[in-house]
Motif scaffolding. Structure first.
Motif, PDB file in Angstrom:
ATOM      1  N   PRO A 186       3.345  -3.847   5.244  1.00 57.98           N
ATOM      2  CA  PRO A 186       2.865  -3.624   4.046  1.00 57.98           C
ATOM      3  C   PRO A 186       2.825  -2.130   3.631  1.00 57.98           C
ATOM      4  CG  PRO A 186       1.042  -4.692   5.349  1.00 57.98           C
ATOM      5  CD  PRO A 186       2.428  -4.508   6.200  1.00 57.98           C
ATOM      6  N   GLN A 235       6.237  -1.642   2.746  1.00 55.06           N
ATOM      7  CA  GLN A 235       6.419  -2.588   1.215  1.00 55.06           C
ATOM      8  C   GLN A 235       5.498  -1.863   0.223  1.00 55.06           C
ATOM      9  OE1 GLN A 235       4.844  -6.381   1.857  1.00 55.06           O
ATOM     10  NE2 GLN A 235       5.298  -6.996  -0.111  1.00 55.06           N
ATOM     11  N   TYR A 236       4.557  -1.336   0.421  1.00 58.70           N
ATOM     12  CA  TYR A 236       3.719  -1.006  -0.791  1.00 58.70           C
ATOM     13  C   TYR A 236       3.976   0.831  -1.102  1.00 58.70           C
ATOM     14  CZ  TYR A 236       1.916  -5.372  -1.184  1.00 58.70           C
ATOM     15  OH  TYR A 236       2.158  -6.996  -1.384  1.00 58.70           O
ATOM     16  N   MET A 265       4.082   2.409  -4.288  1.00 60.95           N
ATOM     17  CA  MET A 265       2.871   2.153  -4.877  1.00 60.95           C
ATOM     18  C   MET A 265       1.686   3.335  -4.424  1.00 60.95           C
ATOM     19  SD  MET A 265       0.435  -1.106  -5.269  1.00 60.95           S
ATOM     20  CE  MET A 265       1.688  -2.253  -6.042  1.00 60.95           C
ATOM     21  N   HIS A 307      -2.731  -4.184  -7.068  1.00 63.20           N
ATOM     22  CA  HIS A 307      -3.167  -3.099  -6.338  1.00 63.20           C
ATOM     23  C   HIS A 307      -4.116  -3.623  -5.391  1.00 63.20           C
ATOM     24  CE1 HIS A 307      -1.370  -0.593  -9.406  1.00 63.20           C
ATOM     25  NE2 HIS A 307      -0.958   0.236  -8.445  1.00 63.20           N
ATOM     26  N   ASN A 329      -4.024  -6.579  -4.011  1.00 62.46           N
ATOM     27  CA  ASN A 329      -3.200  -7.280  -2.917  1.00 62.46           C
ATOM     28  C   ASN A 329      -2.673  -6.222  -2.068  1.00 62.46           C
ATOM     29  OD1 ASN A 329      -4.029  -9.898  -3.917  1.00 62.46           O
ATOM     30  ND2 ASN A 329      -2.146 -10.060  -5.574  1.00 62.46           N
ATOM     31  N   ALA A 330      -2.139  -5.361  -2.377  1.00 61.64           N
ATOM     32  CA  ALA A 330      -1.550  -4.225  -1.561  1.00 61.64           C
ATOM     33  C   ALA A 330      -2.659  -3.643  -0.694  1.00 61.64           C
ATOM     34  CB  ALA A 330      -0.964  -2.862  -2.494  1.00 61.64           C
TER      35      ALA A 330
END
Length: 153
Positions: free
Chosen positions: A5, A8-9, A12, A50, A52-53
């Motif tokens: 993650p 993945q993020y 962001m 955000h 969930n991230a």
């Protein structure tokens, strides 16, 4: 193998908005909680994506810790960015203080009215930044600015 993650993020986390800044602080608090404090009360105001991230990164950190290469890479990139942002803020404050000193010097000389000083600063802003960056004093630059404003330089 599942994608970390932290990869993945990444976009962001590295975004240019307030929740992204909070996520960067969140990641850094995982990396070094004593050195990077975070207010968890903001969890109540961030949107679902955000949140969930953050939870996915927290779960990954709980499972892998600093063994996750993507986590370590992201933390280092955030640390570098935070240093650059801090340096930019410090430079901006120093330049603001320098301009204040320059205006004070010009005002104290009494050869320019406040409106003329403001106009001269606005008209020669780029040049003033280069003088500041070169390490020239506010007083010497003020004298040169006065000459420039009067058309002599």
């Amino acid at each position: 193998m599942n994608t970390s993650p932290f990869l993945q993020y990444r976009d962001m986390v590295m975004g240019h908005y307030s929740t992204a800044k909070w996520l960067r602080s969140f990641v850094m608090s995982l990396w070094n909680g004593g050195g990077y404090k975070i207010g968890l009360s903001q969890l109540g105001s961030i949107d679902e994506a955000h949140f969930n991230a953050a939870m996915a990164m927290l779960r990954q950190y709980r499972e892998q810790g600093e063994n996750d290469r993507e986590f370590m890479t992201l933390a280092e990139d955030i640390r570098v960015r935070m240093g650059e942002e801090q340096a930019a803020e410090e430079r901006e404050q120093a330049f603001s203080d320098w301009q204040r000193d320059l205006r004070y010097h010009l005002n104290r000389q009494g050869r320019m009215r406040p409106g003329e000083i403001a106009q001269a600063v606005e008209d020669h802003y780029g040049w003033l930044e280069s003088e500041f960056d070169a390490g020239h004093s506010a007083e010497a630059t003020g004298d040169a600015l006065e000459a420039r404003a009067r058309g002599a330089g």
